[in-house]
Motif scaffolding. Structure first.
Motif, PDB file in Angstrom:
ATOM      1  N   ILE A 103       0.843  -1.202   0.000  1.00  0.00           N
ATOM      2  CA  ILE A 103       0.000   0.000   0.000  1.00  0.00           C
ATOM      3  C   ILE A 103       0.875   1.248   0.000  1.00  0.00           C
ATOM      4  CG2 ILE A 103      -1.761   1.285   1.273  1.00  0.00           C
ATOM      5  CD1 ILE A 103      -2.734  -1.448   2.371  1.00  0.00           C
ATOM      6  N   ARG A 104       1.957   1.218   0.752  1.00  0.00           N
ATOM      7  CA  ARG A 104       2.887   2.355   0.781  1.00  0.00           C
ATOM      8  C   ARG A 104       3.426   2.665  -0.620  1.00  0.00           C
ATOM      9  NH1 ARG A 104       8.114   2.398   4.859  1.00  0.00           N
ATOM     10  NH2 ARG A 104       9.689   3.075   3.354  1.00  0.00           N
ATOM     11  N   ALA A 105       3.764   1.617  -1.380  1.00  0.00           N
ATOM     12  CA  ALA A 105       4.249   1.815  -2.749  1.00  0.00           C
ATOM     13  C   ALA A 105       3.161   2.425  -3.624  1.00  0.00           C
ATOM     14  CB  ALA A 105       4.724   0.485  -3.329  1.00  0.00           C
ATOM     15  N   GLU A 106       1.921   2.027  -3.396  1.00  0.00           N
ATOM     16  CA  GLU A 106       0.798   2.599  -4.161  1.00  0.00           C
ATOM     17  C   GLU A 106       0.598   4.075  -3.821  1.00  0.00           C
ATOM     18  OE1 GLU A 106      -0.946   1.266  -6.493  1.00  0.00           O
ATOM     19  OE2 GLU A 106      -1.139  -0.909  -6.222  1.00  0.00           O
ATOM     20  N   LEU A 107       0.705   4.414  -2.533  1.00  0.00           N
ATOM     21  CA  LEU A 107       0.512   5.809  -2.127  1.00  0.00           C
ATOM     22  C   LEU A 107       1.538   6.727  -2.770  1.00  0.00           C
ATOM     23  CD1 LEU A 107      -0.253   5.350   1.694  1.00  0.00           C
ATOM     24  CD2 LEU A 107      -1.876   5.971  -0.105  1.00  0.00           C
ATOM     25  N   ALA A 108       2.737   6.202  -3.023  1.00  0.00           N
ATOM     26  CA  ALA A 108       3.792   7.007  -3.644  1.00  0.00           C
ATOM     27  C   ALA A 108       3.430   7.427  -5.069  1.00  0.00           C
ATOM     28  CB  ALA A 108       5.109   6.231  -3.635  1.00  0.00           C
ATOM     29  N   LYS A 109       2.470   6.743  -5.681  1.00  0.00           N
ATOM     30  CA  LYS A 109       2.035   7.077  -7.043  1.00  0.00           C
ATOM     31  C   LYS A 109       0.959   8.169  -7.055  1.00  0.00           C
ATOM     32  CE  LYS A 109       2.830   2.242  -8.305  1.00  0.00           C
ATOM     33  NZ  LYS A 109       2.188   0.962  -8.727  1.00  0.00           N
ATOM     34  N   GLU A 110       0.637   8.699  -5.874  1.00  0.00           N
ATOM     35  CA  GLU A 110      -0.340   9.783  -5.709  1.00  0.00           C
ATOM     36  C   GLU A 110      -1.722   9.425  -6.279  1.00  0.00           C
ATOM     37  OE1 GLU A 110       1.363  13.404  -7.195  1.00  0.00           O
ATOM     38  OE2 GLU A 110       2.925  13.427  -5.655  1.00  0.00           O
ATOM     39  N   PRO A 111      -2.287   8.320  -5.837  1.00  0.00           N
ATOM     40  CA  PRO A 111      -3.607   7.913  -6.336  1.00  0.00           C
ATOM     41  C   PRO A 111      -4.737   8.664  -5.634  1.00  0.00           C
ATOM     42  CG  PRO A 111      -2.891   6.404  -4.651  1.00  0.00           C
ATOM     43  CD  PRO A 111      -1.768   7.389  -4.824  1.00  0.00           C
ATOM     44  N   ARG A 112      -5.933   8.537  -6.206  1.00  0.00           N
ATOM     45  CA  ARG A 112      -7.149   8.907  -5.479  1.00  0.00           C
ATOM     46  C   ARG A 112      -7.474   7.717  -4.579  1.00  0.00           C
ATOM     47  NH1 ARG A 112     -10.592   9.632 -10.798  1.00  0.00           N
ATOM     48  NH2 ARG A 112      -9.416   7.691 -11.091  1.00  0.00           N
TER      49      ARG A 112
END
Length: 404
Positions: free
Chosen positions: A139-148
């Motif tokens: 999830i941390r890696a996903e947050l780094a992509k600046e998602p909604r």
């Protein structure tokens, strides 16, 4: 029953490790201890997974409960990356996923819980639950992509994920089926303070909102709500509670009822104990059975079980506890003490709900049963002995007036 020479502990997280340490330390147990863990990692702490680790403030190594060489000094038969798949009480044996088994004289079950999932969740990328260190890192890696970001469930885990994401400047929608966050624990009026905390930070909080499904092409693109509205999202974290990890015990002879049913000493069967999220025991303070999913509960239960395992016949002690849990969201410290029900009458004893700085006390049948605070931890802690002593509500109000 003679003292055990072989102790097996199923669950290599907080409860399992602290029980082993209690046996080796105060208990001076010199027999064999086998610690079985489904994950490949050395025992680590879970509260940071939705806080410091998820936010990128910590690395994975900082979540370890103890350094690996410290754990190794306990002289454990450490079986990591291996799941317990069955229990034969008569043969005193735990069956393992690698085809092997572990024989024991005494057993401690500390298998924790598994996140609940929404029915009919499609196989789309970008939909997660958060329970393990690997979940948190993904999830941390996903947050780094600046998602909604859409978070389903506004309990402590979901709210902490929303807090981390919003503090990173991301667009966040917090979806809760109940009328307010934590409404099934502290009531809707106090729960509304939790919703306001997030709204003040710019989170789109939607309460009374049921998730009907998810849509997307290979990856999630939106959450569909039961009223037909949608929430656009590139990342969804589902935090709708957990179920005790007891499936491997079906047919074992242990009584399973939303957990492993234990007596007041935490014993589920002769020389078989349960602790933590899987343990349902009779709590003398509240004079009722309960199952508690809090970090502090695991610590205290592990100490008690280590003592009881090595106690002389008839000297095992009951476990009496006032449950305690905390949550850090933004700059707010939220703490809950006791065992409340949503219909328990409450009163704001200090501060105000509107200011998001308060202590709310709860009573049942004229006796204090718990309290919840935003940002007034010292005041809340003063009520612990009153809860332990089952203090009448009139005396609680006198205590509150004396403090103010």
């Amino acid at each position: 029953m003679p003292h055990p020479e072989r102790i097996a502990i199923v669950g290599a997280s907080l409860g399992g490790l602290r029980t082993a340490q209690g046996l080796r330390g105060r208990g001076k147990f010199e027999g064999s201890i086998t610690l079985i863990g489904a994950e490949p990692h050395y025992p680590y702490d879970r509260p940071p997974l939705s806080k410091q680790l998820l936010a990128g403030q910590w690395g994975p190594e900082q979540t370890l409960l103890d350094a690996p060489d410290t754990v190794d000094k306990l002289a454990l038969d450490l079986r990591l990356g291996v799941r317990a798949e069955g229990l034969d009480l008569e043969a005193r044996e735990v069956a393992l996923s690698d085809g092997g088994s572990v024989a024991f004289d005494a057993l401690v079950i500390a298998t924790g819980a598994t996140p609940r999932t929404l029915p009919n969740t499609p196989d789309l990328a970008g939909i997660y639950t958060l329970r393990t260190i690997d979940d948190s890192m993904r999830i941390r890696a996903e947050l780094a992509k600046e998602p909604r970001v859409a978070v389903v469930g506004a309990g402590f885990i979901g709210a902490e994920v929303a807090s981390v994401a919003r503090s990173a400047g991301l667009e966040v929608t917090l979806i809760e089926a109940l009328p307010a966050p934590l409404a099934n624990a502290v009531g809707a009026e106090v729960g509304e303070a939790c919703a306001n905390l997030h709204r003040q930070r710019g989170v789109d909080v939607r309460c009374g909102a049921l998730v009907a499904g998810f849509e997307g092409d290979e990856r999630v693109e939106r959450v569909v709500l039961a009223d037909g509205s949608t929430v656009e999202a590139d990342l969804v974290v589902v935090g709708i509670g957990v179920a005790p990890e007891t499936g491997w015990l079906e047919g074992s002879g242990l009584e399973l009822r939303d957990g492993i049913v234990c007596d007041s000493t935490l014993m589920a069967a002769p020389a078989v104990y349960a602790i933590g999220d899987v343990c349902r025991w009779y709590n003398p303070i509240y004079e009722e059975e309960m199952r508690v999913e809090h970090w502090t509960n695991v610590i205290h239960q592990s100490r008690q079980v280590a003592r009881n395992l090595l106690a002389e016949p008839g000297e095992a002690r009951p476990f009496a506890s006032v449950p305690y849990v905390w949550s850090d969201q933004y700059d707010a410290s939220i703490q809950s003490l006791g065992h409340m029900r949503p219909d328990d009458p409450f009163e704001v004893l200090h501060g105000s709900l509107e200011s998001l700085e308060f202590v709310a006390g709860y009573q049942r049948d004229g006796i204090i049963v718990g309290g919840l605070t935003f940002n007034m931890p010292q005041q809340l802690s003063s009520y612990r002995p009153l809860i332990e002593q089952r203090t009448p509500w009139a005396a609680v109000l006198e205590h509150a007036q004396a403090m103010d």
